[in-house]
Design an enzyme around this catalytic site. Structure first.
Site, PDB file in Angstrom:
ATOM      1  N   SER A 126      35.939  36.841  38.981  1.00 50.83           N
ATOM      2  CA  SER A 126      36.956  37.872  39.208  1.00 50.83           C
ATOM      3  C   SER A 126      36.438  39.160  39.827  1.00 50.83           C
ATOM      4  O   SER A 126      37.242  40.019  40.210  1.00 50.83           O
ATOM      5  CB  SER A 126      37.674  38.195  37.894  1.00 50.83           C
ATOM      6  OG  SER A 126      38.676  37.242  37.624  1.00 50.83           O
ATOM      7  N   LYS A 129      37.942  40.476  43.060  1.00 47.20           N
ATOM      8  CA  LYS A 129      39.103  41.365  43.196  1.00 47.20           C
ATOM      9  C   LYS A 129      38.733  42.736  43.742  1.00 47.20           C
ATOM     10  O   LYS A 129      39.600  43.434  44.297  1.00 47.20           O
ATOM     11  CB  LYS A 129      39.817  41.485  41.852  1.00 47.20           C
ATOM     12  CG  LYS A 129      40.451  40.187  41.368  1.00 47.20           C
ATOM     13  CD  LYS A 129      41.162  40.370  40.035  1.00 47.20           C
ATOM     14  CE  LYS A 129      41.867  39.096  39.582  1.00 47.20           C
ATOM     15  NZ  LYS A 129      40.949  38.061  39.108  1.00 47.20           N
ATOM     16  N   SER A 323      43.109  42.145  35.647  1.00 49.20           N
ATOM     17  CA  SER A 323      42.524  40.970  36.302  1.00 49.20           C
ATOM     18  C   SER A 323      43.619  39.944  36.592  1.00 49.20           C
ATOM     19  O   SER A 323      43.495  38.756  36.279  1.00 49.20           O
ATOM     20  CB  SER A 323      41.412  40.348  35.448  1.00 49.20           C
ATOM     21  OG  SER A 323      40.535  39.585  36.250  1.00 49.20           O
TER      22      SER A 323
END
Length: 491
Positions: A126, A129, A323
Site C-alpha cells: 500500500s 498509494k 488506505s
C-alpha cells in the site's frame, strides 16, 4: 504465494538535490497540511462541509493536544556515518527477511543519508498509494472533481447514467463518505429536466473504464476479501454492499467491508429506484452522442443532470489515511484519463510512470500494475519514495503537499494508531508520520520523521521476503527503524 523474483538492477538514477533555502518553505508547507498538527479529525472536517448531525458531538469534545511538533530547518544535519551506525543493526534482523531495501534522506536538502538496495524495485504493497496520490494531484490538480452525469437515451423515457469514475458517490445523505455527490440529487435534476416525461428505463454507461475489473496480480482472495473489489466507472460507496454496517465498522477502526460483484449495475438499480423505474429495466449500454432536440423535450444525449465528487485533495486524504484501495484504483485511472491513456489497470500504470518522469522522479525505478498496491507485480524503489516525499514538501509543486494531510501518525492515527507503543519504539510516537503497506511476506513503511534535534528526514523501508507468519515481528522491526531515526541526532 512464492516470493516475487528480484527485478533487474536499474540503470543510473537521477538524484534530486534541493537547495538548502527550501528548508523554511518545507516547514511552512508541512505545517499547512498538518505536520505541526493537533489530533487529526475525520476527513470531512479537514476542509469543511461537516455534516450537521455531528456538530453537537464535536462541540463536546475536549480541547485537542499537540501530537507533532514543527520541524526545525536550522537543526543539525545528521551525518551518513551516524545514520548508518543507528540503522545497520536494525536492518539486518531475521524478522525483516532476506531482502530489505532502505532509503533515508534529509528533506530540506535532498541529501541521501543512508541506503541499502535503495535503487532496487521492491514490492511496495500500500505504500504505492503515495505515488498514486502525487501523480493524480499533478495530473488533475487538487481542486478537480469527478463528474457523474445523466443524459437522455435514444428512446423516450430512457435515462443513461454515465459513470465518470467517482468511487465515493452516494445514493443519498446516508452514504459512506461524508460530503460525497449523491444519486438522489442527480435524480431530482433528471426529473426536472424531463418535465412531464416519465422515466421508463435506466441504461448504465460505465464504458469510461476498460480491461479487467480485477488486476491479474492480485491474490485470489482480494476481489472478495473485503479490501478490494471490482473496479468500474460507476459505483456507490466504494462498492460496499451494506453501508450502515460498514460505517459502524469503520468508526471502530475496521475498514473491511463486503463489496458488490457488479458495482455499476448496483448503482444503476439504486438510481432507477430513485426515478421510480423498475430495477428489471436497468441494463448496461452507452450514452448516445448529443444531437438535436425535439420541441420541448431533451434530445438523445442531452445532459439531464450532473453531480461532482469531493475535490481531489480530499479524495487523496481519504485514500492515504484509510488506505482505501477502491479509491486508489479510481484515482490511478484519473491519471490515465488526464494523460489520454485507457481507463484501465495498464493505462493507469503507464500514465503514473509517465507523470513520475515529468516530475523529475526516477521513473526507471517504478513499475506499476495498479494504484492501490494490492498487486504483487508492482515495483518501487525506496529512493524513489524518498525523492517523491522530498518533492512533495519542497514547495516547488505546492499542490503535491496534499499527500501529507492523510499520513497516519505513529501511536495516534490510521494504520499507525496501534504502533510505536513499545519501549523499543516509543521514541517514534508522534514524530513519525508514514504510509504503511502489508501483503503476505511484504511489509513496508515510508514517510517523514523528526530527529531528536528537530531535523526532518524522509525514510522508506521495503521488504518483500518476510516469513509468511512474520507480520507482527516485521512491523515491530520496521517501527524500530523509525524510532531509531527519531531518537538520534545521528552525528
Amino acid at each position: 504465494m512464492a516470493t516475487p523474483a528480484a527485478p533487474p538492477a536499474p540503470g543510473p538514477r537521477r538524484r534530486r538535490v534541493l537547495p538548502v533555502a527550501l528548508a523554511a518553505v518545507l516547514v511552512l508547507v508541512l505545517a499547512a497540511v498538518g505536520i505541526a498538527v493537533v489530533r487529526p479529525g475525520p476527513v470531512a472536517d479537514w476542509l469543511g462541509d461537516e455534516p450537521a448531525d455531528r456538530t453537537a458531538a464535536r462541540a463536546a469534545e475536549p480541547a485537542p493536544v499537540a501530537v507533532l511538533s514543527g520541524a526545525d530547518a536550522n537543526a543539525p544535519l545528521p551525518t551518513p556515518e551516524g545514520v548508518r551506525a543507528a540503522l545497520a543493526p536494525l536492518v539486518d534482523v531475521p524478522a525483516l527477511g532476506d531482502r530489505v531495501n532502505v532509503s533515508v534522506a534529509d528533506v530540506a536538502t535532498g541529501q541521501p543519508l543512508f541506503g541499502r538496495g535503495e535503487d532496487d524495485g521492491t514490492v511496495p504493497a500500500s505504500v504505492t498509494k503515495l505515488v498514486t496520490g502525487v501523480t493524480v494531484l499533478a495530473a488533475r490538480g487538487p481542486a478537480y472533481r469527478i463528474p457523474t452525469r445523466a443524459v437522455a437515451g435514444a428512446t423516450p423515457g430512457e435515462v443513461v447514467i454515465v459513470g465518470g469514475g467517482d468511487p465515493t458517490l452516494a445514493v443519498d445523505k446516508k452514504g459512506f463518505y461524508p460530503g460525497a455527490a449523491r444519486l438522489d440529487d442527480l435524480a431530482g435534476q433528471v426529473r426536472k429536466a424531463l418535465g412531464g416525461t416519465k422515466p421508463t428505463k435506466v441504461t448504465v454507461d460505465s464504458s469510461l473504464y476498460s480491461g479487467p475489473v480485477h488486476e491479474p496480480g492480485w491474490d485470489a482472495d482480494i476481489p472478495t476479501g473485503g479490501y478490494g473489489g471490482a473496479i468500474t466507472a460507476l459505483m456507490t460507496d466504494g462498492a460496499r454492499s451494506d453501508v450502515p454496517r460498514a460505517k459502524k465498522d469503520d468508526a471502530a477502526g475496521n475498514h473491511w467491508a463486503e463489496r458488490v460483484a457488479q458495482p455499476d449495475l448496483a448503482a444503476g438499480r439504486a438510481f432507477a429506484r430513485l426515478l421510480g423505474v423498475p430495477t428489471d429495466a436497468v441494463e448496461r449500454g452507452t450514452a448516445p452522442a448529443a444531437g438535436g432536440a425535439a420541441t420541448g423535450t431533451p434530445g438523445p444525449g442531452a445532459e439531464l443532470g450532473r453531480v461532482e465528487s469531493l475535490p481531489m485533495v480530499r479524495m487523496v486524504d481519504i485514500m492515504i489515511s484509510d488506505s482505501d484501495n477502491i479509491i486508489a484504483e479510481a484515482l490511478a485511472r484519473q491519471v490515465a484519463l488526464a494523460r489520454n491513456q485507457p481507463g484501465s489497470f495498464a493505462g493507469a500504470g503507464a500514465a503514473m510512470d509517465a507523470v513520475a518522469g515529468e516530475l523529475g522522479l526516477p521513473a526507471d525505478e517504478l513499475s506499476l500494475a495498479d494504484g492501490s498496491g494490492l498487486s504483487r507485480s508492482n515495483r518501487i524503489s525506496p529512493s524513489l519514495l524518498t525523492d517523491l516525499i522530498t518533492l512533495a514538501g519542497d514547495g516547488s509543486r505546492p499542490e503535491l503537499a496534499a499527500i501529507f494531510g492523510g499520513l497516519p501518525v505513529a501511536d495516534w492515527s490510521g494504520t499507525l494508531a496501534d504502533r510505536f507503543g513499545t519501549t523499543a519504539t516509543k521514541a517514534g510516537a508522534g514524530v513519525v508520520r508514514a504510509k504503511t503497506g502489508t501483503l503476505t511476506k511484504v511489509h513496508a513503511i515510508a514517510g517523514v520523521v523528526s530527529t531528536a534535534d528537530g531535523r526532518l528526514l524522509t525514510f522508506a523501508v521495503l521488504t518483500d521476503a518476510v516469513p509468511p507468519d512474520g507480520l507482527e515481528a516485521a512491523r515491530v522491526a520496521l517501527d524500530r527503524i523509525g524510532a531509531a531515526l527519531a531518537r538520534c541526532g545521528c552525528r
